[in-house]
Design an enzyme around this catalytic site. Structure first.
Site, PDB file in Angstrom:
ATOM      1  N   HIS A 166      -3.041   0.243   8.402  1.00 35.83           N
ATOM      2  CA  HIS A 166      -1.461   0.891   8.362  1.00 35.83           C
ATOM      3  C   HIS A 166      -1.658   2.287   7.329  1.00 35.83           C
ATOM      4  CE1 HIS A 166       2.620   0.166   7.819  1.00 35.83           C
ATOM      5  NE2 HIS A 166       2.619   1.310   6.817  1.00 35.83           N
ATOM      6  N   GLU A 167      -2.556   1.935   6.133  1.00 32.26           N
ATOM      7  CA  GLU A 167      -2.686   3.076   5.168  1.00 32.26           C
ATOM      8  C   GLU A 167      -3.579   4.243   5.803  1.00 32.26           C
ATOM      9  OE1 GLU A 167      -0.618   2.879   3.041  1.00 32.26           O
ATOM     10  OE2 GLU A 167       0.031   1.009   3.268  1.00 32.26           O
ATOM     11  N   GLY A 217       0.815  -1.159   0.016  1.00 36.45           N
ATOM     12  CA  GLY A 217      -0.043   0.015   0.136  1.00 36.45           C
ATOM     13  C   GLY A 217       0.925   1.257  -0.053  1.00 36.45           C
ATOM     14  N   HIS A 258      -1.351   6.353   8.061  1.00 41.46           N
ATOM     15  CA  HIS A 258      -0.609   7.521   7.242  1.00 41.46           C
ATOM     16  C   HIS A 258      -1.229   8.632   6.963  1.00 41.46           C
ATOM     17  CE1 HIS A 258       3.030   5.522   6.461  1.00 41.46           C
ATOM     18  NE2 HIS A 258       2.641   4.305   6.011  1.00 41.46           N
ATOM     19  N   GLN A 269       3.125   9.793   1.791  1.00 45.61           N
ATOM     20  CA  GLN A 269       4.456   9.000   1.577  1.00 45.61           C
ATOM     21  C   GLN A 269       5.191   9.497   0.424  1.00 45.61           C
ATOM     22  OE1 GLN A 269       2.732   4.792   2.389  1.00 45.61           O
ATOM     23  NE2 GLN A 269       4.702   4.832   3.155  1.00 45.61           N
ATOM     24  N   CYS A 288       7.186  -0.822   6.345  1.00 47.05           N
ATOM     25  CA  CYS A 288       6.783   0.421   5.931  1.00 47.05           C
ATOM     26  C   CYS A 288       7.778   0.853   4.810  1.00 47.05           C
ATOM     27  CB  CYS A 288       6.284   1.295   6.885  1.00 47.05           C
ATOM     28  SG  CYS A 288       5.778   3.016   6.120  1.00 47.05           S
ATOM     29  N   LEU A 289       7.258   1.426   3.804  1.00 49.09           N
ATOM     30  CA  LEU A 289       8.282   1.837   2.653  1.00 49.09           C
ATOM     31  C   LEU A 289       8.785   3.019   3.199  1.00 49.09           C
ATOM     32  CD1 LEU A 289       6.039   1.237  -0.678  1.00 49.09           C
ATOM     33  CD2 LEU A 289       8.153  -0.101   0.150  1.00 49.09           C
TER      34      LEU A 289
HETATM   35 ZN    ZN Z   1       3.536   2.438   5.651  1.00 53.13          ZN
END
Ligand code: ZN
Length: 192
Positions: A145-146, A49, A149, A54, A103-104
């Site tokens: 999680h998304e 995701g 963010h 991000q 997480c990216l």
């Molecule tokens: Zn993340």
């Protein structure tokens, strides 16, 4: 489509709440291009995701997709490509579970985040269609999680026991087997 640079933990944009997108704005070519770029960036980075924060943008939109044998999360059940505009997420039960996440925007770190097993998520998709869905298990964790963010929250904040932090290499070496067994049991019990 463009692969955008992904901002890393410490950038204040990851700690801000993304602002709602109007219906009219969501149908503009510029916004639709941005959604395409988010999808392209998520796929290029091998993420499950990606939220607008991000890539340094504060429009309230995130994308999720888990294909079979996902490169970073092969144990996750598949999720078809989903575009979440102005998502609102709430627990649909009190039960929680510790899910090992990465997480990216948090390079080379994983940890056990506390997540609700059942959530209700309401959002519009990129065509402006309203959705009201119940999500369970690991899939519910991905949605949490998304949406986190978009509220300026990172999985780091959800880790109850900091001793569970591990690099990806150490996770593979010491923790993957036990976590995957737990994850598979959860998927078997709740179906996702
Ligand atoms: Zn993340």
């Amino acid at each position: 489509m463009t692969v955008l640079p992904i901002v890393q933990v410490g950038d204040p944009v990851l700690r801000q709440r993304a602002r709602d997108v109007t219906d009219a704005e969501s149908q503009t070519p510029a916004f639709q291009r941005f959604v395409d770029d988010l999808i392209e960036t998520m796929r290029a980075a091998g993420g499950a995701g990606l939220a607008a924060n991000q890539v340094g943008d504060l429009r309230r939109v995130a994308v999720i997709e888990v294909r079979a044998n996902h490169p970073r999360y092969p144990y996750k059940p598949q999720i078809p490509l989903t575009v979440l505009i102005n998502p609102v997420l709430e627990p649909a039960g009190a039960e929680t579970v510790a899910i090992n996440e990465g997480c990216l925007s948090v390079p080379d770190l994983r940890g056990e985040a506390e997540r609700f097993v059942d959530v209700r998520v309401r959002y519009r998709d990129r065509d402006g269609i309203a959705h009201d869905e119940l999500r369970r298990g690991l899939t519910a964790g991905t949605f949490q999680h998304e949406v986190d963010h978009l509220d300026g929250v990172l999985f780091l904040d959800r880790v109850r026991d900091p001793r569970t932090f591990a690099t990806w290499e150490q996770f593979d070496r010491h923790h993957r087997e036990a976590f995957v067994a737990r994850a598979q049991a959860l998927v078997q019990r709740v179906g996702s």
